[in-house]
Design a protein around this motif. Structure first.
Motif, PDB file in Angstrom:
ATOM      1  N   TRP A   1       7.415  -2.686 -12.355  1.00 11.05           N
ATOM      2  CA  TRP A   1       8.152  -1.807 -11.453  1.00 11.05           C
ATOM      3  C   TRP A   1       9.636  -1.787 -11.774  1.00 11.05           C
ATOM      4  N   VAL A   2      10.130  -2.772 -12.527  1.00 11.22           N
ATOM      5  CA  VAL A   2      11.531  -2.733 -12.958  1.00 11.22           C
ATOM      6  C   VAL A   2      11.788  -1.473 -13.777  1.00 11.22           C
ATOM      7  N   ASP A   3      10.950  -1.251 -14.799  1.00 12.62           N
ATOM      8  CA  ASP A   3      11.117  -0.060 -15.630  1.00 12.62           C
ATOM      9  C   ASP A   3      10.761   1.217 -14.876  1.00 12.62           C
ATOM     10  N   ALA A   4       9.887   1.110 -13.891  1.00 17.76           N
ATOM     11  CA  ALA A   4       9.518   2.288 -13.105  1.00 17.76           C
ATOM     12  C   ALA A   4      10.666   2.774 -12.244  1.00 17.76           C
ATOM     13  N   ILE A   5      11.587   1.870 -11.870  1.00 11.70           N
ATOM     14  CA  ILE A   5      12.735   2.241 -11.035  1.00 11.70           C
ATOM     15  C   ILE A   5      13.983   2.500 -11.877  1.00 11.70           C
TER      16      ILE A   5
ATOM     17  N   ARG B   1      16.494  -4.866  -1.817  1.00 14.28           N
ATOM     18  CA  ARG B   1      16.499  -5.345  -0.428  1.00 14.28           C
ATOM     19  C   ARG B   1      17.751  -4.903   0.314  1.00 14.28           C
ATOM     20  N   TYR B   2      18.909  -4.931  -0.316  1.00 13.00           N
ATOM     21  CA  TYR B   2      20.173  -4.676   0.392  1.00 13.00           C
ATOM     22  C   TYR B   2      20.768  -3.353  -0.074  1.00 13.00           C
TER      23      TYR B   2
ATOM     24  N   ARG C   1       0.802  -1.222   0.000  1.00 12.59           N
ATOM     25  CA  ARG C   1       0.000   0.000   0.000  1.00 12.59           C
ATOM     26  C   ARG C   1       0.840   1.279   0.000  1.00 12.59           C
ATOM     27  N   ASN C   2       2.043   1.244   0.606  1.00 15.31           N
ATOM     28  CA  ASN C   2       2.875   2.450   0.656  1.00 15.31           C
ATOM     29  C   ASN C   2       3.760   2.615  -0.584  1.00 15.31           C
ATOM     30  N   ALA C   3       3.691   1.671  -1.504  1.00 15.22           N
ATOM     31  CA  ALA C   3       4.500   1.735  -2.724  1.00 15.22           C
ATOM     32  C   ALA C   3       3.676   2.014  -3.974  1.00 15.22           C
TER      33      ALA C   3
ATOM     34  N   LEU D   1       9.798   4.898  -5.249  1.00 14.85           N
ATOM     35  CA  LEU D   1       9.306   3.518  -5.288  1.00 14.85           C
ATOM     36  C   LEU D   1      10.347   2.565  -4.731  1.00 14.85           C
ATOM     37  N   LYS D   2      11.587   2.736  -5.126  1.00 15.85           N
ATOM     38  CA  LYS D   2      12.649   1.856  -4.641  1.00 15.85           C
ATOM     39  C   LYS D   2      12.779   1.948  -3.128  1.00 15.85           C
ATOM     40  N   SER D   3      12.721   3.147  -2.586  1.00 21.55           N
ATOM     41  CA  SER D   3      12.832   3.341  -1.146  1.00 21.55           C
ATOM     42  C   SER D   3      11.663   2.699  -0.402  1.00 21.55           C
ATOM     43  N   SER D   4      10.453   2.876  -0.920  1.00 18.99           N
ATOM     44  CA  SER D   4       9.279   2.274  -0.277  1.00 18.99           C
ATOM     45  C   SER D   4       9.361   0.762  -0.292  1.00 18.99           C
ATOM     46  N   LEU D   5       9.755   0.192  -1.433  1.00 19.34           N
ATOM     47  CA  LEU D   5       9.859  -1.257  -1.520  1.00 19.34           C
ATOM     48  C   LEU D   5      10.954  -1.787  -0.604  1.00 19.34           C
ATOM     49  N   HIS D   6      12.052  -1.061  -0.490  1.00 21.31           N
ATOM     50  CA  HIS D   6      13.124  -1.476   0.426  1.00 21.31           C
ATOM     51  C   HIS D   6      12.592  -1.598   1.847  1.00 21.31           C
ATOM     52  N   THR D   7      11.851  -0.601   2.291  1.00 15.42           N
ATOM     53  CA  THR D   7      11.288  -0.635   3.642  1.00 15.42           C
ATOM     54  C   THR D   7      10.344  -1.818   3.809  1.00 15.42           C
ATOM     55  N   ILE D   8       9.521  -2.064   2.803  1.00 15.09           N
ATOM     56  CA  ILE D   8       8.530  -3.139   2.884  1.00 15.09           C
ATOM     57  C   ILE D   8       9.196  -4.507   2.953  1.00 15.09           C
TER      58      ILE D   8
END
Length: 267
Positions: free
Chosen positions: A262-266, A195-196, A46-48, A56-63
């Protein structure tokens, strides 16, 4: 010649013929992944949802950083579940060769399967310690000899076949997986890059457009990985694997399996 290389050869030939006829042709690019929706968009993601780029990358990292971690030894039994052959519950499917092999043949001898780090563990030096060295989202069963042939090579198109390759190719500085798992490999590499991020005492892993990255915390070739993601969308096996890891082991997801666009979105 692999199917993907044959397609590229035919496309290049067509483009050459068109130019000779006095016409111009657009640059050749893979069709971007179509937008998807999942049952997790209003909860887990929901936050991404709706974001792009670094946001987007930052939100997914947190998730996805909220996860349970396995020991290296625990991977043996986990892989027997995540990569089980859907047609033979006694076997696992080997990543690069596509061979169905008995679950009991796990080990380090010829004819065995072992634990392949798709993001080569030497790229960042994280080894097999708990964390990136034991993250199921990029560790897959592979034939022992095929795993050795892949080594720590970056991913790119081109090369020659080898014993038990299943259509995978290799040359002096890169490895091309068989067509059926090209997208899987791309999404595993890009999961690791999200992730890392170097904020938990682990290396900051990033994709780049090079091969021969050595011990640096980079994996290439990004432009090729993006193309593979578009050309080979997630199939039922990859989606099931993502679900099993989420439900039974790490309790986090590979967002690029759920949302390949989301690959192309980032990047």
């Amino acid at each position: 010649m692999s199917a993907s290389r044959t397609r590229r050869w035919k496309t290049a030939a067509l483009a050459t013929a068109t130019v000779l006829a006095g016409l111009t042709t657009p640059a050749l690019t893979a069709t971007p992944a179509a937008a998807t929706t999942t049952a997790y968009d209003s909860t887990y993601y929901r936050n991404a949802v709706g974001k792009t780029g670094t946001a987007l990358k930052s939100s997914l990292h947190t998730i996805i950083s909220d996860q349970s971690k396995l020991s290296y030894s625990a991977l043996w039994n986990a892989l027997k579940n995540t990569d089980q052959d859907p047609d033979n519950s006694n076997n696992v499917i080997l990543l690069y060769s596509g061979i169905s092999r008995s679950k009991s043949l796990n080990g380090g001898s010829v004819g065995d399967w072992n634990r392949e780090h798709v993001w080569a563990k030497s790229h960042g030096g994280f080894g097999t310690s708990t964390g990136p060295g034991t993250d199921l989202h990029h560790i897959r069963p592979a034939d022992v000899q095929v795993n050795s042939i892949r080594g720590n090579k970056d991913f790119d198109d081109g090369g020659s076949g080898f014993t038990n390759s299943g259509g995978s190719l290799t040359d002096s500085d890169s490895f091309e997986p068989r067509d059926a798992v090209k997208g899987d490999v791309a999404r595993m590499i890009l999961y690791m890059a999200v992730r890392y991020e170097g904020d938990d005492g682990r290396p900051d892993l990033e994709p780049n457009d090079w091969v021969s990255n050595g011990s640096d915390p980079y994996m290439g070739r990004l432009s090729v990985l993006k193309q593979w993601n578009d050309e080979d969308p997630p199939d039922a096996f990859e989606e099931h694997r993502n679900q099993v890891i989420y439900d039974s082991y790490q309790h986090n997801r590979n967002p690029f399996v759920d949302h390949p666009e989301w690959v192309d979105a980032i990047w």
